[in-house]
Design an enzyme around this catalytic site. Structure first.
Site, PDB file in Angstrom:
ATOM      1  N   SER A 102      27.212  -2.959  -0.640  1.00 17.24           N
ATOM      2  CA  SER A 102      26.996  -4.034   0.330  1.00 17.24           C
ATOM      3  C   SER A 102      28.311  -4.606   0.847  1.00 17.24           C
ATOM      4  CB  SER A 102      26.114  -5.107  -0.306  1.00 17.24           C
ATOM      5  OG  SER A 102      25.687  -6.054   0.623  1.00 17.24           O
ATOM      6  N   ASP A 243      26.398  -2.603   4.351  1.00 14.18           N
ATOM      7  CA  ASP A 243      25.171  -1.799   4.443  1.00 14.18           C
ATOM      8  C   ASP A 243      24.196  -2.358   5.468  1.00 14.18           C
ATOM      9  OD1 ASP A 243      24.413  -4.028   2.939  1.00 14.18           O
ATOM     10  OD2 ASP A 243      23.009  -2.904   1.700  1.00 14.18           O
TER      11      ASP A 243
END
Length: 445
Positions: A102, A243
């Site tokens: 992420s 992401d």
């Protein structure tokens, strides 16, 4: 059973150390594959990733694990997390995997798992997979080993899907939009989707090299996009994370708009159209008290959960809500997907910009936030929050803020950090409270 590997958002850690090694990734593939081998059909897993250098290693290890237990693998290459959730469901796969850490730096990586319905796995499913990882893998005979292939049209499928979140009478002609993709998973799809709807797109953070994901770009590093929006005289800036499951907006003046304001805008628009479900919004304990007060004025509730988009989504599914998210930018719109999707949320914001014609600074200032301060204290080990001196300082702060604000203190689920947040109508008091607690935690740690 307590989970040892899975945290609040899958497995995450520094690559080639601890839980994020090729060996662990292969075991995850073997265990998750075995867990989802149900029925007599040919089983399939969809694997996507962001742009980290280590993604190749983790992907290869997962492929080895899944194929060794008899599961076929379809690889998409770099795509946002919500795209993998979508493709898992659309391709009737038994399991989906996203390789990403992420918003973390490139040295880290992670493994997120989705069930056949496109939703992240429950704590119980993750515990069952961990249990299987402790056992010898159930390897199949040579003739039943799975096959691996890459799918070529995954990007196009996702772009088509996210564009469906915008009404057919809406075009973005005349909008100048800066899109920062954090050198991450959305570097091709997000600018394309916005451009195809008619906007003039100025793309940045779209030159990944394996080690520059989230580096001075993206939703957690906003200086570059703020300057670019003002420099280009753009109408709005869209900042995604590595992401692309979270979104932060920059208005035309270069000011930050967080997830709370975005949720307020989307919820109020759906309420006006009669399309809001659940009677309110689901957010975490970190969302601003101002959001809660605003929703009350329009007859809506704010339901709070633990930090983590998975917990927001669980409550949304339980209560039938269709708007939820986090102040940090995770936006979950269940009418359009099964997990947070920064690109879909961005399209909804741009659609409102077109429909109302207001500047972003006006449209996205839905409520006045109360003063809020969040500080992080990094620690090397132990449990500083269990120290008696820290407990005493926290208790004093709670008494001081009672009826006038809130205090939230929690360890991060993804890194060795204690997060200390306070909010209230008195900014000086809020800062003093946070500083006292942070100092106590530092001394204890």
């Amino acid at each position: 059973m307590a989970r040892k590997l899975f945290g609040t958002d899958g497995i995450r850690g520094r690559t080639n150390e601890g839980v994020m090694t090729a060996e662990i990734a292969m075991k995850v593939g073997q265990a998750a594959g075995t867990h989802f081998l149900r029925g007599g059909h040919r089983h399939r897993v969809v694997i996507g990733k962001d742009t980290r250098l280590s993604g190749y290693m983790v992907e290869s290890a997962l492929v080895a694990g899944f194929t060794s237990v008899g599961m076929d693998v379809t690889m998409t290459g770099p795509l946002p997390t919500p795209a993998i959730a979508l493709l898992t469901r659309e391709m009737r796969a038994d399991l989906g995997v996203m390789i990403s850490a992420s918003h973390n730096p490139f040295e880290d990586n992670g493994i997120k798992l989705f069930g056949p319905d496109g939703y992240k796995l429950s704590d119980q499913a993750e515990s069952a997979i961990e249990l299987l990882m402790e056992q010898d893998p159930l390897l199949v005979s040579p003739d039943r080993i799975g096959r691996a292939q890459r799918i070529e049209d995954a990007r196009g499928r996702y772009i088509h899907a996210v564009k469906q979140s915008v009404a057919t009478d809406i075009r973005f002609d005349g909008l100048k939009v800066v899109v920062d993709c954090a050198n991450g998973a959305a570097y091709r799809v997000a600018p394309s989707a916005i451009w195809e709807l008619g906007a003039e797109v100025i793309a940045m953070g779209v030159e990944p090299n394996g080690t520059n994901i989230n580096h001075e770009v993206g939703s957690t590093s906003l200086d570059a996009i703020k300057a670019r929006v003002v420099e280009e005289d753009a109408h709005i800036g869209i900042a995604l994370d590595g992401d692309a499951d979270r979104l932060i907006v920059i208005d035309e003046k270069g000011k930050t708009v967080d997830g709370d304001q975005i949720m307020a805008l989307i919820a109020s628009r759906l309420l006006e159209r009669g399309d809001l479900k659940g009677g309110g919004v689901v957010a975490t304990v970190m969302s601003n008290l101002g959001l809660e007060r605003y929703l009350e004025t329009i007859g809506l509730t704010l339901e709070r959960t633990k930090v983590g988009d998975r917990y927001v989504l669980e409550r949304m599914r339980e209560g039938g809500f269709n708007v939820g998210g986090e102040q940090s930018g995770h936006m979950i719109l269940t009418d359009h997907g099964t997990t947070g999707d920064g690109t879909v949320a961005a399209l909804r914001v741009l659609a409102s910009l077109v429909r109302f014609g207001n500047p972003a600074s006006e449209l996205l200032h839905v409520f006045d936030p109360v003063p809020q301060l969040l500080k992080n204290v990094r620690y090397g080990g132990g449990k500083p929050l269990e120290d008696e001196s820290v407990k005493s300082v926290i208790a004093e702060a709670e008494t001081e803020l009672e009826g006038k604000g809130r205090l939230v203190i929690r360890p991060s689920g993804t890194e060795p950090v204690i997060r200390v947040m306070a909010e209230g109508d008195d900014a000086v008091q809020v800062e003093a409270v946070v500083d006292r607690i942070c100092n106590a935690v530092k001394e204890a740690a």
